[in-house]
Design a protein around this motif. Structure first.
Motif, PDB file in Angstrom:
ATOM      1  N   VAL A 131       0.833  -1.201   0.000  1.00  0.00           N
ATOM      2  CA  VAL A 131       0.000   0.000   0.000  1.00  0.00           C
ATOM      3  C   VAL A 131       0.869   1.253   0.000  1.00  0.00           C
ATOM      4  N   ALA A 132       1.934   1.248   0.798  1.00  0.00           N
ATOM      5  CA  ALA A 132       2.822   2.407   0.841  1.00  0.00           C
ATOM      6  C   ALA A 132       3.428   2.683  -0.530  1.00  0.00           C
ATOM      7  N   GLN A 133       3.866   1.630  -1.227  1.00  0.00           N
ATOM      8  CA  GLN A 133       4.409   1.803  -2.573  1.00  0.00           C
ATOM      9  C   GLN A 133       3.343   2.333  -3.533  1.00  0.00           C
ATOM     10  N   ALA A 134       2.140   1.770  -3.433  1.00  0.00           N
ATOM     11  CA  ALA A 134       1.045   2.211  -4.299  1.00  0.00           C
ATOM     12  C   ALA A 134       0.679   3.665  -4.036  1.00  0.00           C
ATOM     13  N   CYS A 135       0.689   4.056  -2.756  1.00  0.00           N
ATOM     14  CA  CYS A 135       0.322   5.424  -2.401  1.00  0.00           C
ATOM     15  C   CYS A 135       1.360   6.435  -2.894  1.00  0.00           C
ATOM     16  N   ALA A 136       2.622   6.021  -2.971  1.00  0.00           N
ATOM     17  CA  ALA A 136       3.646   6.914  -3.516  1.00  0.00           C
ATOM     18  C   ALA A 136       3.361   7.223  -4.982  1.00  0.00           C
ATOM     19  N   VAL A 137       2.936   6.205  -5.726  1.00  0.00           N
ATOM     20  CA  VAL A 137       2.562   6.428  -7.133  1.00  0.00           C
ATOM     21  C   VAL A 137       1.269   7.238  -7.217  1.00  0.00           C
ATOM     22  N   TYR A 138       0.349   6.951  -6.322  1.00  0.00           N
ATOM     23  CA  TYR A 138      -0.923   7.680  -6.254  1.00  0.00           C
ATOM     24  C   TYR A 138      -0.656   9.175  -6.076  1.00  0.00           C
ATOM     25  N   ARG A 139       0.304   9.508  -5.217  1.00  0.00           N
ATOM     26  CA  ARG A 139       0.655  10.911  -4.983  1.00  0.00           C
ATOM     27  C   ARG A 139       1.173  11.561  -6.257  1.00  0.00           C
ATOM     28  N   LYS A 140       1.996  10.832  -7.006  1.00  0.00           N
ATOM     29  CA  LYS A 140       2.513  11.360  -8.272  1.00  0.00           C
ATOM     30  C   LYS A 140       1.377  11.645  -9.245  1.00  0.00           C
ATOM     31  N   ALA A 141       0.410  10.743  -9.304  1.00  0.00           N
ATOM     32  CA  ALA A 141      -0.713  10.938 -10.218  1.00  0.00           C
ATOM     33  C   ALA A 141      -1.563  12.131  -9.798  1.00  0.00           C
ATOM     34  N   LEU A 142      -1.766  12.283  -8.491  1.00  0.00           N
ATOM     35  CA  LEU A 142      -2.526  13.436  -8.009  1.00  0.00           C
ATOM     36  C   LEU A 142      -1.801  14.741  -8.340  1.00  0.00           C
ATOM     37  N   ASP A 143      -0.477  14.738  -8.158  1.00  0.00           N
ATOM     38  CA  ASP A 143       0.296  15.942  -8.461  1.00  0.00           C
ATOM     39  C   ASP A 143       0.236  16.270  -9.952  1.00  0.00           C
ATOM     40  N   ALA A 144       0.195  15.238 -10.779  1.00  0.00           N
ATOM     41  CA  ALA A 144       0.113  15.437 -12.227  1.00  0.00           C
ATOM     42  C   ALA A 144      -1.313  15.748 -12.682  1.00  0.00           C
ATOM     43  N   GLU A 145      -2.276  15.525 -11.744  1.00  0.00           N
ATOM     44  CA  GLU A 145      -3.703  15.694 -12.032  1.00  0.00           C
ATOM     45  C   GLU A 145      -4.150  14.839 -13.207  1.00  0.00           C
ATOM     46  N   ASP A 146      -3.489  13.688 -13.360  1.00  0.00           N
ATOM     47  CA  ASP A 146      -3.842  12.784 -14.453  1.00  0.00           C
ATOM     48  C   ASP A 146      -3.268  11.400 -14.160  1.00  0.00           C
ATOM     49  N   PRO A 147      -4.111  10.436 -13.799  1.00  0.00           N
ATOM     50  CA  PRO A 147      -3.608   9.088 -13.509  1.00  0.00           C
ATOM     51  C   PRO A 147      -3.356   8.242 -14.757  1.00  0.00           C
ATOM     52  N   THR A 148      -3.710   8.741 -15.925  1.00  0.00           N
ATOM     53  CA  THR A 148      -3.669   7.940 -17.153  1.00  0.00           C
ATOM     54  C   THR A 148      -2.342   7.225 -17.388  1.00  0.00           C
ATOM     55  N   PRO A 149      -1.186   7.886 -17.201  1.00  0.00           N
ATOM     56  CA  PRO A 149       0.073   7.171 -17.470  1.00  0.00           C
ATOM     57  C   PRO A 149       0.293   5.937 -16.613  1.00  0.00           C
ATOM     58  N   TRP A 150      -0.451   5.803 -15.528  1.00  0.00           N
ATOM     59  CA  TRP A 150      -0.263   4.672 -14.620  1.00  0.00           C
ATOM     60  C   TRP A 150      -1.357   3.612 -14.740  1.00  0.00           C
ATOM     61  N   LEU A 151      -2.268   3.763 -15.688  1.00  0.00           N
ATOM     62  CA  LEU A 151      -3.393   2.836 -15.785  1.00  0.00           C
ATOM     63  C   LEU A 151      -3.051   1.571 -16.554  1.00  0.00           C
ATOM     64  N   GLY A 152      -2.229   1.686 -17.598  1.00  0.00           N
ATOM     65  CA  GLY A 152      -1.888   0.529 -18.423  1.00  0.00           C
ATOM     66  C   GLY A 152      -3.009   0.073 -19.318  1.00  0.00           C
TER      67      GLY A 152
END
Length: 455
Positions: free
Chosen positions: A422-443
Motif C-alpha cells: 500500500v505504501a508503494q502504491a500510495c507513492a505512485v498515487y501521490r505522483k498521479a494526483l500531483d500530475a492531475e492525471d492518472p492515465t500514465p499509470w493505468l496501463g
C-alpha cells in the motif's frame, strides 16, 4: 511510466481468453470478471492455501475478499476439509433426507438462537427470493421494499430489475419493488404509508454499507447502525404489518457467530445467511420464525408455499462444511480474530496513505472484519481511474485486494507485506494526483462498475 510497467501476466491473459470463449463474461460471478481489474492484469487462479493464492503464471499473492467474502477461515482449512472428506466417503445426496440435515439445522439454530427454523440452499439468491415469496404469501401483499443503499440482494427479477442490468425483465415485475434509504426511519414510514397495505416485506443488510449501490454513489460510511435504527425498523414493520428480513450474507459470522441480529439484539422475522457459512463450499440458509417458516412445510392448514426445493441444497459434504465452520467460529473465537486482524490492517493502511500524502484519497472504511477501500480523485470523488492505478500497484507487489476484507488465515507477515505494498502504491498515487492525471499509470482502460447498462 508506472513503476509496475514490467509486471505482466501472459498465461493469465491467455486463460482469460479461454474463459471468455466458453463462459459468458469469462467468470461465473460478475464481480470476478476481468473488467474489475486493470487491463491484462486479471490473475487466473491456480490454487490457494490459507491467505495466499497462486495464479497460472506462478505468482503468489496475499489475498483479500477471498471467494467474495466466503472464505473467511482461509483456503483449504484443515478442519473444514476433513469434515467434507469424511462425508464424501459416505455419499452426498440421497432420495430421502440425510440425518446430517437435522444435525446441521440443529447446530445452526443453536448458533443463531434468534431463529426457530432453517432451510438450506446452495446460494444466497435462492434464500432471499424464498424470503420474499414467503413474505408475499403470508401477507397477501405484492410489493417488496429493498434498501437502496445496499448493492445486492438476488439475481432474481424482483431485484435485478431495479439495477442498470435490467434487460430481459418486465417492467411489471420491477414496478413491484420499491426502495427505502438506510438509516432513515421517517423516509421508510413515508414509503410504507404511501403504499399502505401493499408492502409485503422490508429487506436490508442490518449494517451500514461501504460500497456504491446500483442506484447511487457511496452513501454510507459503513459499520454499525445508528442506535435505535434497527429497533425502529422492527417497530415500523410490526405497525404496518410487513415482514422484516435481514440479509446476513455478509454480516453473518463476521459480525458475530449469530450475525448482526445477535450483535445488535434486534430479531427479524426472516434472515438469510451464506458466504462465510461454508468457507467456500456452496451452502446458504433461510432462517426465521416458526410461524412463517412452517408455511413452507407440511404441518399447517393454510395454502402451501413453494419455499425452497433444491436437488443439491442439502448435499451432505456442504452441510458438513457448514457445521465445521460454525464449530470453528465458536470454539476458536474467529469473529474476534477477524476484527483484530482488520484493525491492524486498517491502522497500517491509514498510516501508509497519510505518510504518502494521500490520506484523504485512499480511504479505508467499514467494520474491521469487513474492510473496503475508496479511491478518490483530486476533488475527493470516487474514481475508477484511481482504483485502477491502486489495484495495478498492489498486484505488482503481490497483493490481490479488490477489498481489504480479511480472513483469519492472515498473519502478521501478510499484514506487513500488504501495508508495504500500500505504501508503494500510495507513492505512485501521490505522483498521479500531483500530475492531475492518472492515465500514465493505468496501463489501459479503467476498471468498470459491475452494474452498468452497456458493456
Amino acid at each position: 511510466m508506472a513503476e509496475s510497467e514490467e509486471f505482466s501476466l501472459p498465461r493469465s491473459r491467455a486463460a482469460n481468453e479461454r474463459l471468455h470463449a466458453v463462459i459468458p463474461g469469462g467468470a461465473h460471478t460478475y464481480a470476478k470478471g476481468d473488467d474489475q481489474y486493470p487491463e491484462d492484469l486479471a490473475p487466473v487462479i491456480s490454487h490457494g492455501r490459507g491467505a495466499h493464492v497462486w495464479d497460472v503464471d506462478g505468482n503468489r499473492y496475499v489475498e483479500y475478499g477471498s471467494g467474495l467474502r466466503s472464505v473467511s477461515l482461509g483456503h483449504a482449512h484443515p478442519r473444514v476439509i476433513e469434515a467434507v472428506r469424511r462425508e464424501l466417503d459416505r455419499g452426498s445426496n440421497f432420495v430421502r433426507p440425510s440425518i446430517v440435515e437435522a444435525e446441521a439445522a440443529e447446530l445452526f439454530l443453536a448458533t443463531v438462537p434468534t431463529a426457530e427454523m432453517v432451510k438450506f440452499a446452495k446460494n444466497g439468491s435462492d434464500a432471499t427470493t424464498a424470503a420474499v415469496r414467503l413474505a408475499r404469501a403470508v401477507t397477501g401483499r405484492p410489493r417488496v421494499a429493498v434498501c437502496r443503499d445496499h448493492p445486492f440482494f438476488s439475481v432474481d427479477d424482483w431485484f435485478i430489475g431495479t439495477t442498470p442490468m435490467s434487460a430481459g425483465i418486465p417492467t411489471a415485475t420491477t414496478d413491484l419493488t420499491v426502495a427505502f434509504p438506510y438509516g432513515d426511519l421517517a423516509a421508510t414510514e413515508e414509503l410504507l404509508t404511501r403504499h399502505q397495505g401493499e408492502v409485503a416485506c422490508l429487506i436490508l443488510e442490518p449494517a451500514g454499507h461501504t460500497e456504491p449501490s446500483p442506484r447511487s454513489e457511496l452513501r454510507s460510511s459503513g459499520g454499525d447502525p445508528t442506535p435505535g435504527y434497527l429497533a425502529g425498523l422492527r417497530e415500523l414493520a410490526d405497525r404496518h404489518g410487513c415482514v422484516l428480513v435481514f440479509d446476513e450474507m455478509i454480516t453473518g459470522l463476521r459480525w458475530s457467530e449469530a450475525g448482526a441480529q445477535g450483535l445488535y439484539g434486534v430479531v427479524p422475522d426472516l434472515s438469510t445467511f451464506g458466504k462465510a457459512l461454508g468457507n467456500g463450499f456452496a451452502v446458504a440458509a433461510l432462517a426465521g420464525r416458526r410461524a412463517l417458516m412452517e408455511r413452507g412445510g407440511l404441518r399447517h392448514s393454510a395454502e402451501r408455499v413453494f419455499l425452497l426445493s433444491t436437488t443439491h441444497g442439502a448435499e451432505t459434504h456442504a452441510l458438513a462444511a457448514a457445521m465445521a465452520v460454525l464449530t470453528t467460529y465458536v470454539e476458536e473465537g474467529i469473529t474476534a480474530q477477524l476484527h483484530a486482524i482488520g484493525e491492524r490492517l486498517a491502522v497500517g493502511v491509514r498510516e501508509a496513505a497519510a505518510g504518502a500524502g494521500v490520506g484523504d484519497h485512499v480511504v479505508v472504511r467499514g467494520r474491521a472484519s469487513n474492510l473496503v477501500f475508496a479511491t478518490l480523485d483530486e476533488k475527493r470523488q470516487p474514481s475508477q481511474q484511481y482504483r485502477t492505478l491502486f489495484l495495478r500497484q498492489l498486484l505488482a507487489a503481490g497483493v490481490l485486494a479488490p477489498s481489504f476484507v480479511v480472513s483469519s488465515a492472515l498473519d502478521d507477515v501478510d499484514v506487513a507485506r500488504t501495508v508495504d505494498a500500500v505504501a508503494q502504491a500510495c507513492a505512485v498515487y501521490r505522483k498521479a494526483l500531483d500530475a492531475e492525471d492518472p492515465t500514465p499509470w493505468l496501463g489501459g482502460r479503467p476498471v468498470q462498475p459491475v452494474f452498468r447498462r452497456l458493456v
